[in-house]
Write an enzyme that holds these catalytic residues in place. Structure first.
Site, PDB file in Angstrom:
ATOM      1  CE  LYS A 194      -2.480  -1.023   3.798  1.00  0.00           C
ATOM      2  NZ  LYS A 194      -1.869  -2.212   4.201  1.00  0.00           N
ATOM      3  NE  ARG A 206      -4.169  -1.137  10.190  1.00  0.00           N
ATOM      4  CZ  ARG A 206      -2.959  -0.675   9.802  1.00  0.00           C
ATOM      5  NH1 ARG A 206      -3.049   0.753   9.350  1.00  0.00           N
ATOM      6  NH2 ARG A 206      -2.094  -1.257   9.510  1.00  0.00           N
ATOM      7  NE  ARG A 252       7.776  -3.845   5.493  1.00  0.00           N
ATOM      8  CZ  ARG A 252       6.408  -3.210   5.383  1.00  0.00           C
ATOM      9  NH1 ARG A 252       6.066  -3.078   4.154  1.00  0.00           N
ATOM     10  NH2 ARG A 252       5.458  -3.485   6.214  1.00  0.00           N
ATOM     11  NE  ARG A 269       6.646  -1.532   9.944  1.00  0.00           N
ATOM     12  CZ  ARG A 269       5.631  -1.168   9.305  1.00  0.00           C
ATOM     13  NH1 ARG A 269       5.860  -0.605   8.263  1.00  0.00           N
ATOM     14  NH2 ARG A 269       4.370  -1.491   9.720  1.00  0.00           N
ATOM     15  NE  ARG A 282       1.764  -5.110  11.038  1.00  0.00           N
ATOM     16  CZ  ARG A 282       2.893  -4.880  10.332  1.00  0.00           C
ATOM     17  NH1 ARG A 282       3.833  -5.538  10.706  1.00  0.00           N
ATOM     18  NH2 ARG A 282       2.906  -4.080   9.247  1.00  0.00           N
TER      19      ARG A 282
HETATM   20  P1  AMP Z   1       1.056   0.486   9.021  1.00  0.00           P
HETATM   21  O1  AMP Z   1       2.338   1.252   8.754  1.00  0.00           O
HETATM   22  O2  AMP Z   1      -0.342   1.059   8.180  1.00  0.00           O
HETATM   23  O3  AMP Z   1       1.080  -0.999   8.918  1.00  0.00           O
HETATM   24  O4  AMP Z   1       0.836   0.802  10.716  1.00  0.00           O
HETATM   25  C1  AMP Z   1       1.500   0.363  11.609  1.00  0.00           C
HETATM   26  C2  AMP Z   1       0.564   0.221  13.019  1.00  0.00           C
HETATM   27  O5  AMP Z   1       0.194   1.326  13.157  1.00  0.00           O
HETATM   28  C3  AMP Z   1      -0.616  -0.869  12.690  1.00  0.00           C
HETATM   29  O6  AMP Z   1      -0.235  -2.045  13.094  1.00  0.00           O
HETATM   30  C4  AMP Z   1      -1.316  -0.267  14.158  1.00  0.00           C
HETATM   31  O7  AMP Z   1      -0.808  -0.459  15.434  1.00  0.00           O
HETATM   32  C5  AMP Z   1      -1.362   1.130  13.703  1.00  0.00           C
HETATM   33  N1  AMP Z   1      -2.141   1.944  13.030  1.00  0.00           N
HETATM   34  C6  AMP Z   1      -1.770   2.505  11.690  1.00  0.00           C
HETATM   35  N2  AMP Z   1      -3.046   2.759  11.186  1.00  0.00           N
HETATM   36  C7  AMP Z   1      -3.935   2.575  12.053  1.00  0.00           C
HETATM   37  C8  AMP Z   1      -5.354   2.433  11.916  1.00  0.00           C
HETATM   38  N3  AMP Z   1      -6.132   3.172  11.012  1.00  0.00           N
HETATM   39  N4  AMP Z   1      -6.289   2.341  13.119  1.00  0.00           N
HETATM   40  C9  AMP Z   1      -5.562   1.446  13.996  1.00  0.00           C
HETATM   41  N5  AMP Z   1      -4.299   1.550  14.355  1.00  0.00           N
HETATM   42  C10 AMP Z   1      -3.433   2.088  13.105  1.00  0.00           C
END
Ligand code: AMP
Length: 196
Positions: free
Chosen positions: A13, A88, A127, A133, A144
């Site tokens: 994404k 989400r 990654r 990370r 996740r």
């Molecule tokens: P991402 O980089 O989008 O994979 O987000 C990393 C982490 O941030 C996720 O695993 C969640 O813990 C948190 N996070 C990011 N966006 C959201 C969202 N829209 N709602 C809830 N948690 C989020």
């Protein structure tokens, strides 16, 4: 155009959003990036969410909706933006609808990037080694993925009901996937032009 990008962790994404943002000239809003930045800057928000993120759990809807609401007020979002990793949950999707309605702007499109879980897990593990990370350990990656299927995937049906959903096969090189997305964007622009 206001566009939501949906898809499981590791599906690409972020990569696709960066390219789409450059092409469409709209900001790329990644809630994950915003939350990571808050953690890095050690703000009260960062301290509140750090543990949840490290565990691969979702941050509360109200927290995410607040930061998105604030971001949407900035003038660069006037003509549109790309949402990456947001919404989400169903509550976030409904919250986004309310935020946009308040500004008299409808959501134009929800693009679902679809991938194969096993291939995506392998991609994320690779990654993890490169980017270091904190939330890319085998346990959190599985968590996740589980949370995506349970809490975020229902949004596919939500957007399909509103006739906003387009699904794109995200297995392939970033160029191949971007070409498929470009077709969807072109079709969207054409249909928008006809509906004026
Ligand atoms: P991402 O980089 O989008 O994979 O987000 C990393 C982490 O941030 C996720 O695993 C969640 O813990 C948190 N996070 C990011 N966006 C959201 C969202 N829209 N709602 C809830 N948690 C989020």
């Amino acid at each position: 155009m206001f566009i939501v990008l949906l898809g499981p962790p590791g599906v690409g994404k972020g990569t696709q959003c960066r390219r789409m943002a450059a092409e469409l000239r709209v900001p790329h809003i990644s809630t994950g990036d915003m939350l990571r930045q808050a953690i890095e800057s050690d703000t009260p928000l960062g301290r509140e969410v750090a543990e949840l993120i490290a565990l691969g759990r979702l941050v509360p809807d109200s927290v995410v909706l607040d930061i998105v609401a604030e971001r949407l007020e900035l003038p660069d979002c006037h003509d549109g933006c790309l949402f990456d990793g947001f919404p989400r949950t169903l509550a976030q999707a409904e919250g986004l609808d309310r935020l946009l309605a308040r500004q008299y702007r409808p959501l134009d499109l929800a693009i679902e990037l679809r991938g194969d879980d096993e291939a995506l897990m392998q991609r994320m593990l690779r990654r993890a080694k490169l980017e270091n990370r904190a939330d890319d350990t085998p346990t959190t990656i599985r968590e996740r993925m589980r949370i995506y299927h349970r809490q975020t995937e229902p949004l596919v049906a939500y957007y399909a009901r509103n006739y906003l959903l387009r699904t794109v096969d995200a297995m392939g090189t970033p160029d191949e996937v971007f070409d498929r997305i470009s077709v969807v964007l072109r079709q969207q622009r054409t249909s928008a032009a006809y509906s004026i």
